[in-house]
Write an enzyme that holds these catalytic residues in place. Sequence first.
Site, PDB file in Angstrom:
ATOM      1  N   SER A 124       0.840  -1.198   0.000  1.00 21.37           N
ATOM      2  CA  SER A 124       0.000   0.000   0.000  1.00 21.37           C
ATOM      3  C   SER A 124       0.874   1.246   0.000  1.00 21.37           C
ATOM      4  O   SER A 124       1.965   1.256   0.580  1.00 21.37           O
ATOM      5  CB  SER A 124      -0.857  -0.003   1.267  1.00 21.37           C
ATOM      6  OG  SER A 124      -1.413   1.265   1.486  1.00 21.37           O
ATOM      7  N   TYR A 148      -2.140  -1.541  10.756  1.00 20.76           N
ATOM      8  CA  TYR A 148      -2.383  -2.041   9.397  1.00 20.76           C
ATOM      9  C   TYR A 148      -1.230  -1.620   8.472  1.00 20.76           C
ATOM     10  O   TYR A 148      -0.646  -2.442   7.759  1.00 20.76           O
ATOM     11  CB  TYR A 148      -3.716  -1.500   8.844  1.00 20.76           C
ATOM     12  CG  TYR A 148      -3.780  -1.515   7.346  1.00 20.76           C
ATOM     13  CD1 TYR A 148      -4.037  -2.690   6.661  1.00 20.76           C
ATOM     14  CD2 TYR A 148      -3.534  -0.349   6.600  1.00 20.76           C
ATOM     15  CE1 TYR A 148      -4.046  -2.715   5.274  1.00 20.76           C
ATOM     16  CE2 TYR A 148      -3.549  -0.367   5.224  1.00 20.76           C
ATOM     17  CZ  TYR A 148      -3.806  -1.550   4.562  1.00 20.76           C
ATOM     18  OH  TYR A 148      -3.793  -1.571   3.191  1.00 20.76           O
ATOM     19  N   LYS A 152       2.019  -3.848   6.370  1.00 21.99           N
ATOM     20  CA  LYS A 152       2.424  -3.775   4.959  1.00 21.99           C
ATOM     21  C   LYS A 152       3.928  -3.526   4.872  1.00 21.99           C
ATOM     22  O   LYS A 152       4.636  -4.169   4.091  1.00 21.99           O
ATOM     23  CB  LYS A 152       1.642  -2.675   4.226  1.00 21.99           C
ATOM     24  CG  LYS A 152       0.160  -2.949   4.106  1.00 21.99           C
ATOM     25  CD  LYS A 152      -0.109  -4.197   3.271  1.00 21.99           C
ATOM     26  CE  LYS A 152      -1.574  -4.556   3.180  1.00 21.99           C
ATOM     27  NZ  LYS A 152      -1.824  -5.884   2.597  1.00 21.99           N
TER      28      LYS A 152
END
Length: 330
Positions: A124, A148, A152
């Site tokens: 991302s 989150y 990544k």
Amino acid sequence: MNILVTGGLGFIGSHTVIELVKNAHEVIIVDSLVNSKIEVLDRLHEITGVKPTFYQIDVTDEAKVEEIFLTHKIDGVIHFAGLKAVGESVSKPIAYYYNNLVSTMVLSKMCLKHGIGKFVFSSSATVYGDQPSPLKEEMALQKTTNPYGETKAISERILTDVSQANDGFAVSLLRYFNPVGAHESGLIGEDPNGIPNNLMPFVTKVAKGKLTRLSVFGNDYETADGTGVRDYIHVMDLAEGHVKAIENLSKGVNVYNLGTGTGVSVLELVNAFMKVNNVDVPYEIVGRRPGDIAICFADPEKAEQELGWKATRSVEDMVRDAWKFEVDNS
Ligand code: UD1
């Protein structure tokens, strides 16, 4: 190629399956259904004419993953499966770190054990943190604002280290900007559980009358109209990017931005939605959302140079297809 697609019934995974099948690849889908629906499998069948092999498993379950690697001849893995709600990751950090990191480790371990040398990972743009756009792949990563985002960044590190230690293990880290829209058939699209966190699914629910009004998070950013600017990309462009990434995977670690290169503000997106779809989206301006940045858009040159991939769909296509999916499925 025979490609294992984890999270293949989810939003980006399912659209990528269509493109893989269209390009004559065999697809094996694994999905835990934690944030997706089994009906998507039938929809994929309807769209492609092919019913992909499907296993309902959680990819943190090493024994079950290994059974699949023993049953099928696999040439490459595209790993989408993961938890992705930013706010929830702040309140449930262990669930996020556990799911998103263990799955990456289990899958890369199985690839090494079974001699599979191609791995494409859903990363991302959040890994860039708050740096000036256009964002380029060679920029140093910055700490993100939530677990989150960290999963990544850490998954990127894990896969980079695994690739560096194992000559035959080639990796593509795809940094998505803001995926929106749906397949043009209206048969599959973004269908989050509960109240959406992201802008586009929220807008479609407001337009449909399922939610009263959109809250626009801040109009005092240093942007043309004061609202946040993002690089929205049609999910089918993103899907095509994955096919190019796995087909043209070079040795070692390859990092690519998948974005359009154009920044669009919240109000520009909402106005385009209303105009193209001829529907009202009531909104009000509220305070900034914690953790948001003002501007985030890609420099998409590298993917074009190295993969021959470029996003071609417009904001109008994005808002039209997102709305078609909402209308046809509610
Ligand atoms: C978010 C995540 C990012 C993740 C991406 C996945 C945050 C801080 N970042 O990106 O890590 O990779 O989703 O798609 O959550 N907005 C509103 N009202 C809303 C929702 C959003 O005004 O109800 C605005 C936001 O302030 C932002 C823009 O719309 O300016 C896009 O927001 P969103 O769709 O949530 O994506 P990001 O925040 O860019």
